[in-house]
Design a protein around this motif. Structure first.
Motif, PDB file in Angstrom:
ATOM      1  N   ALA A   1       0.846  -0.809  -0.042  1.00 36.64           N
ATOM      2  CA  ALA A   1      -0.240  -0.164  -0.222  1.00 36.64           C
ATOM      3  C   ALA A   1       1.269   1.395   0.246  1.00 36.64           C
ATOM      4  N   SER A   2       0.295   2.380  -0.538  1.00 38.83           N
ATOM      5  CA  SER A   2       0.816   3.612  -0.404  1.00 38.83           C
ATOM      6  C   SER A   2       1.640   4.334   0.620  1.00 38.83           C
ATOM      7  N   PRO A   3       2.353   5.093   1.290  1.00 39.73           N
ATOM      8  CA  PRO A   3       2.979   5.237   2.201  1.00 39.73           C
ATOM      9  C   PRO A   3       1.790   6.512   3.351  1.00 39.73           C
ATOM     10  N   GLU A   4       1.306   6.856   1.952  1.00 39.96           N
ATOM     11  CA  GLU A   4       0.471   8.152   2.646  1.00 39.96           C
ATOM     12  C   GLU A   4      -0.896   7.536   3.086  1.00 39.96           C
ATOM     13  N   ASP A   5      -1.882   5.664   2.494  1.00 45.85           N
ATOM     14  CA  ASP A   5      -2.888   5.112   2.604  1.00 45.85           C
ATOM     15  C   ASP A   5      -2.214   4.805   4.341  1.00 45.85           C
ATOM     16  N   PHE A   6      -1.431   4.333   3.758  1.00 40.59           N
ATOM     17  CA  PHE A   6      -0.712   3.793   5.209  1.00 40.59           C
ATOM     18  C   PHE A   6      -0.711   4.034   6.103  1.00 40.59           C
ATOM     19  N   TRP A   7      -0.478   5.679   5.896  1.00 44.09           N
ATOM     20  CA  TRP A   7       0.129   6.263   7.527  1.00 44.09           C
ATOM     21  C   TRP A   7      -1.888   6.494   7.526  1.00 44.09           C
ATOM     22  N   ARG A   8      -2.392   7.158   6.623  1.00 39.82           N
ATOM     23  CA  ARG A   8      -3.797   7.749   7.167  1.00 39.82           C
ATOM     24  C   ARG A   8      -4.458   6.604   7.837  1.00 39.82           C
ATOM     25  N   GLU A   9      -4.735   5.282   7.500  1.00 40.67           N
ATOM     26  CA  GLU A   9      -5.442   4.418   8.431  1.00 40.67           C
ATOM     27  C   GLU A   9      -4.375   3.618   9.514  1.00 40.67           C
ATOM     28  N   ALA A  10      -3.499   3.864   9.872  1.00 39.89           N
ATOM     29  CA  ALA A  10      -2.819   4.060  11.249  1.00 39.89           C
ATOM     30  C   ALA A  10      -3.552   5.446  12.005  1.00 39.89           C
ATOM     31  N   GLN A  11      -3.449   6.545  11.295  1.00 41.28           N
ATOM     32  CA  GLN A  11      -3.926   7.279  12.254  1.00 41.28           C
ATOM     33  C   GLN A  11      -5.491   7.494  12.651  1.00 41.28           C
ATOM     34  N   ALA A  12      -6.302   6.672  11.798  1.00 38.54           N
ATOM     35  CA  ALA A  12      -7.213   6.591  12.602  1.00 38.54           C
ATOM     36  C   ALA A  12      -7.826   5.224  13.460  1.00 38.54           C
ATOM     37  N   TYR A  13      -7.156   4.561  13.630  1.00 34.61           N
ATOM     38  CA  TYR A  13      -6.467   3.967  14.632  1.00 34.61           C
ATOM     39  C   TYR A  13      -5.879   4.435  15.766  1.00 34.61           C
ATOM     40  N   PHE A  14      -4.921   5.333  15.582  1.00 36.01           N
ATOM     41  CA  PHE A  14      -4.289   6.374  16.688  1.00 36.01           C
ATOM     42  C   PHE A  14      -5.578   6.699  17.278  1.00 36.01           C
ATOM     43  N   ASN A  15      -6.300   7.734  16.186  1.00 38.35           N
ATOM     44  CA  ASN A  15      -7.197   8.352  16.754  1.00 38.35           C
ATOM     45  C   ASN A  15      -8.459   7.274  17.983  1.00 38.35           C
ATOM     46  N   ARG A  16      -9.003   6.250  17.168  1.00 38.89           N
ATOM     47  CA  ARG A  16      -9.386   5.452  18.577  1.00 38.89           C
ATOM     48  C   ARG A  16      -9.085   5.094  19.847  1.00 38.89           C
ATOM     49  N   LEU A  17      -7.823   5.207  19.722  1.00 40.66           N
ATOM     50  CA  LEU A  17      -7.061   4.719  21.042  1.00 40.66           C
ATOM     51  C   LEU A  17      -6.663   5.713  21.919  1.00 40.66           C
ATOM     52  N   ASP A  18      -6.364   6.773  21.354  1.00 43.71           N
ATOM     53  CA  ASP A  18      -6.718   8.087  21.969  1.00 43.71           C
ATOM     54  C   ASP A  18      -7.902   8.942  22.886  1.00 43.71           C
ATOM     55  N   THR A  19      -9.305   8.652  22.020  1.00 47.03           N
ATOM     56  CA  THR A  19     -10.506   8.538  22.232  1.00 47.03           C
ATOM     57  C   THR A  19     -10.427   8.114  23.247  1.00 47.03           C
ATOM     58  N   TRP A  20     -10.065   6.311  23.541  1.00 50.65           N
ATOM     59  CA  TRP A  20      -9.976   5.840  24.345  1.00 50.65           C
ATOM     60  C   TRP A  20      -9.313   5.881  26.193  1.00 50.65           C
ATOM     61  N   LEU A  21      -8.267   6.261  25.398  1.00 45.04           N
ATOM     62  CA  LEU A  21      -7.740   6.504  26.916  1.00 45.04           C
ATOM     63  C   LEU A  21      -8.198   7.837  27.209  1.00 45.04           C
ATOM     64  N   GLN A  22      -9.113   8.963  26.747  1.00 45.08           N
ATOM     65  CA  GLN A  22      -9.631  10.192  27.527  1.00 45.08           C
ATOM     66  C   GLN A  22     -10.943   9.704  28.294  1.00 45.08           C
ATOM     67  N   ARG A  23     -11.315   8.648  28.007  1.00 43.03           N
ATOM     68  CA  ARG A  23     -12.205   8.278  28.576  1.00 43.03           C
ATOM     69  C   ARG A  23     -11.968   7.091  30.094  1.00 43.03           C
ATOM     70  N   TRP A  24     -10.666   6.850  30.237  1.00 37.67           N
ATOM     71  CA  TRP A  24     -10.223   6.014  30.591  1.00 37.67           C
ATOM     72  C   TRP A  24      -9.357   6.626  32.180  1.00 37.67           C
ATOM     73  N   PRO A  25      -9.560   6.082  33.528  1.00 38.69           N
ATOM     74  CA  PRO A  25      -8.901   7.576  34.570  1.00 38.69           C
ATOM     75  C   PRO A  25      -7.287   7.990  34.364  1.00 38.69           C
ATOM     76  N   SER A  26      -7.229   8.915  34.506  1.00 39.09           N
ATOM     77  CA  SER A  26      -5.943   8.858  33.454  1.00 39.09           C
ATOM     78  C   SER A  26      -5.154   8.904  35.147  1.00 39.09           C
ATOM     79  N   VAL A  27      -3.712   9.066  34.479  1.00 41.69           N
ATOM     80  CA  VAL A  27      -2.842   8.493  36.218  1.00 41.69           C
ATOM     81  C   VAL A  27      -2.891   8.902  37.077  1.00 41.69           C
ATOM     82  N   SER A  28      -3.159  10.598  36.839  1.00 43.97           N
ATOM     83  CA  SER A  28      -2.987  11.276  38.581  1.00 43.97           C
ATOM     84  C   SER A  28      -4.284  10.594  38.737  1.00 43.97           C
ATOM     85  N   GLU A  29      -5.337  10.177  38.557  1.00 43.40           N
ATOM     86  CA  GLU A  29      -6.298   9.945  39.259  1.00 43.40           C
ATOM     87  C   GLU A  29      -6.105   8.666  39.419  1.00 43.40           C
TER      88      GLU A  29
END
Length: 647
Positions: free
Chosen positions: A472-500
């Protein structure tokens, strides 16, 4: 010519009779020195008066009508006192070493706390509790000095046998809880464990073991042939459900324990195969000699139980009778065996065993919903089936991304919430070394849901491996990876933070957040191509930031529970975090602190898990080859010095 005893060749003249005795023989007044009593009773010692010596009561105590008690060990000229003096001197020396190392690494609040204790002339036992010194009482320094001088004058250079310090219990904050000594933890070989023939059985007895009361009391028979000790089995089962089960949940805790206590071999939820597999994993948390297959190999923890589980599995797989290898408990046992092999660094074998578990589960309809029509089941069995199915899915998703193997597995059709809200109280075990821990909620339903959410994203991420192989092209490869990262990052925002989580720390909550951060690092490891510098720099940023936050989680866990017990699920996260930071280590304080924290966990885990020890060894070799200028603190940790102290 021999002379018999009846014939004497020489004849002596007879002696003349002596004068008749006029008096009875008198007792001899021959000169014998009066016996000196080197042992005085405690009352005479306190009053500084002369004591007539044993046996009690002495003359002085009889006259004064006081209690008379003799303690031979207090006689400073006896060998037993010399032994005790040497041991006490060793304790003082170890305390001083721990104090110096702690002061070198302590931050301002902790440094102030230690100095306040010293200024207030706090008991040495209190100072030892803070800095990780020996768990013992300390003799008065003046008395100890006097005893030392008397011992030297009495015995000079004569050797005095004493038991080694290996049997000396340690404070919670000390690395020696994990290794017999910091020098024992090496990179090239397993730490040395005392040989069984030279270890006195009494050296196994420590303050911690004497005070240890397992959380769950279960019988050894009829579940295992490795040991007949109910205490050892209860100890290991308690360790497993405290540190490993919450982050995996391959089985239902309440159901399993109830059936194990009942000791019924016809149980569908508890079998010898499952019990031995569980005990093998639990043994990695124990320092008891009974869990070793080889006394000089620390990595043989749990091997006797694993060998027994493997024997039982091979026997069941070949059987044609009622012991069917497709039972639910056998699937659970294979998952345990998979995890144990992974900790031993046998990733390929671990993957094969997991594959067997998946095939059996699919053959049983474990991923179907509802149960197959021909099956009759209780609500209890249905709940356990759902829990096991999702446990397989979680482990398969995590391991496939970690090993970069494309092996998609469909999600179980049953909703994870059907496992119910059944929960337990959670408290660190063993509890004897600290009494201030409060009982907390284990939050098992929340942990299950969190692990499932992350595993679903990981399952989708496997598609990137396929795309990379298809060019796959590097652009498509990176774009899909960024989408997965957004899902993981969104999940992190819902989970208690380290300080909590630091406010009310529970290890399994740290585990879930760490697993999400590990997923982010693994994601960008797939798409991190040095040939594409426009994307490689961003991938490096996401990886290092995740490793920094991972180190914060590790530090919070260490502050709350030390390095004595670490959930095995944290092992792979520590490994990937170390690899990333070793690659991108810079001179910033944040980078070096994070790397040092991961090194501490890596060293502690490396003492028990061969898999982590290999990573630590590779990092050290790489640092030497590249001539990296590492901070002194990190060098000491990588050399096995001071990694377990709690600064």
């Amino acid at each position: 010519m021999k002379v018999s005893h009846h014939h004497n060749p020489k004849h002596f003249p007879a002696l003349a009779p002596g004068p008749p005795r006029m008096f009875a023989p008198q007792t001899s007044t021959a000169v014998t020195k009066p016996k000196k009593n080197s042992t005085a009773c405690l009352a005479c010692k306190a009053a500084k008066r002369k004591c007539s010596g044993p046996d009690a009561p002495c003359k002085a105590c009889r006259a004064a009508n006081t209690e008379c008690y003799f303690d031979p060990s207090r006689d400073l000229r006896r060998k037993v006192a010399v032994k005790r003096t040497i041991q006490e001197l060793t304790n003082h020396k170890e305390l001083l070493a721990c104090l110096i190392k702690t002061l070198k690494r302590a931050d301002e609040p902790e440094l102030e706390n230690i100095l306040n204790l010293i200024r207030k002339e706090a008991p040495l036992e209190d100072i030892a509790e803070v800095v990780g010194g020996p768990a013992t009482t300390f003799a008065d320094p003046q008395e100890l000095s006097t005893a030392s001088k008397l011992a030297i004058s009495e015995y000079g250079d004569q050797p005095v046998e004493i038991s080694g310090s290996a049997s000396q219990p340690r404070r919670t904050s000390d690395a020696s809880n994990v290794a017999s000594s910091p020098e024992d933890t090496q990179f090239m070989k397993a730490p040395q464990v005392p040989q069984l023939p030279v270890v006195s059985p009494y050296e196994r007895i420590s303050l911690e073991s004497l005070c240890d009361i397992p959380l769950f009391e279960v019988p050894a028979s009829p579940w295992t042939c490795v040991t007949d000790s109910d205490y050892l089995v209860s100890h290991l089962v308690s360790l497993y459900f405290t540190w490993d089960h919450p982050g995996s949940q391959f089985l239902d805790q309440r159901v399993f324990l109830a059936h194990m206590k009942h000791a019924d071999l016809d149980s569908s939820f508890c079998t010898p195969l499952l019990v031995n597999s569980l005990l093998a994993i639990a043994s990695t948390h124990s320092d008891k000699l009974d869990v070793l297959s080889s006394p000089d190999d620390a990595y043989s923890r749990g091997q006797p139980f694993f060998d027994e589980a493997q024997r039982l599995w091979e026997a069941e797989a070949e059987a044609e009778a009622s012991l069917s290898p497709t039972s639910l408990s056998n699937v659970q046992a294979l998952l345990m065996m998979c995890c144990f092999l992974k900790l031993q660094g046998r990733a390929s074998k671990s993957w094969l065993v997991l594959g067997q578990a998946v095939l059996l589960a699919q053959g049983m309809g474990l991923f179907d919903s509802p149960m197959p029509a021909q099956a009759t089941t209780t609500s209890e069995m249905e709940r356990v089936r759902i829990m096991t199915a999702w446990g397989i899915f979680n482990l398969r998703s995590q391991l496939s991304v970690e090993l970069k193997i494309t092996a998609p597995l469909a999600c179980p059709k049953s909703d994870i919430t059907l496992c119910g809200n059944d929960d337990f109280d959670w408290i660190p075990y063993p509890r004897s070394y600290r009494t201030s821990y409060d009982t907390k909620s284990a939050r098992l339903p929340d942990i299950r849901q969190g692990m499932v959410d992350i595993s679903k994203i990981l399952s989708d991420i496997q598609g990137l491996l396929c795309q990379g192989n298809r060019g796959a092209s590097p652009e498509d490869f990176w774009r899909e990876a960024q989408a997965y990262f957004n899902r993981l990052d969104t999940w992190l925002q819902r989970w208690p933070s380290v300080s909590e989580m630091e406010v009310d720390p529970v290890p399994q909550f740290f585990i879930v957040r760490i697993k999400c951060l590990e997923a982010i690092i693994s994601l960008f490891e797939i798409v991190n191509d040095p040939a594409e510098p426009r994307f490689a720099q961003d991938a490096q940023y996401y990886q290092t930031r995740s490793a920094y936050e991972m180190a914060q989680c590790f530090r919070a866990h260490r502050r709350a529970y030390s390095l004595k017990h670490i959930p095995s699920q944290m092992g792979s996260a520590a490994q990937i975090g170390l690899r990333v930071l070793a690659r991108y280590l810079d001179d910033s304080e944040e980078s070096q602190q994070a790397f040092a924290e991961l090194c501490r966990f890596g060293m502690s885990l490396g003492y028990k898990h061969k898999e982590t020890a290999k990573v630590i060894k590779d990092i050290r070799i790489k640092a030497l080859q590249q001539n990296l200028r590492l901070p002194h603190e990190i060098i000491e940790i990588l050399e096995g010095k001071g990694y377990g102290y709690d600064p």
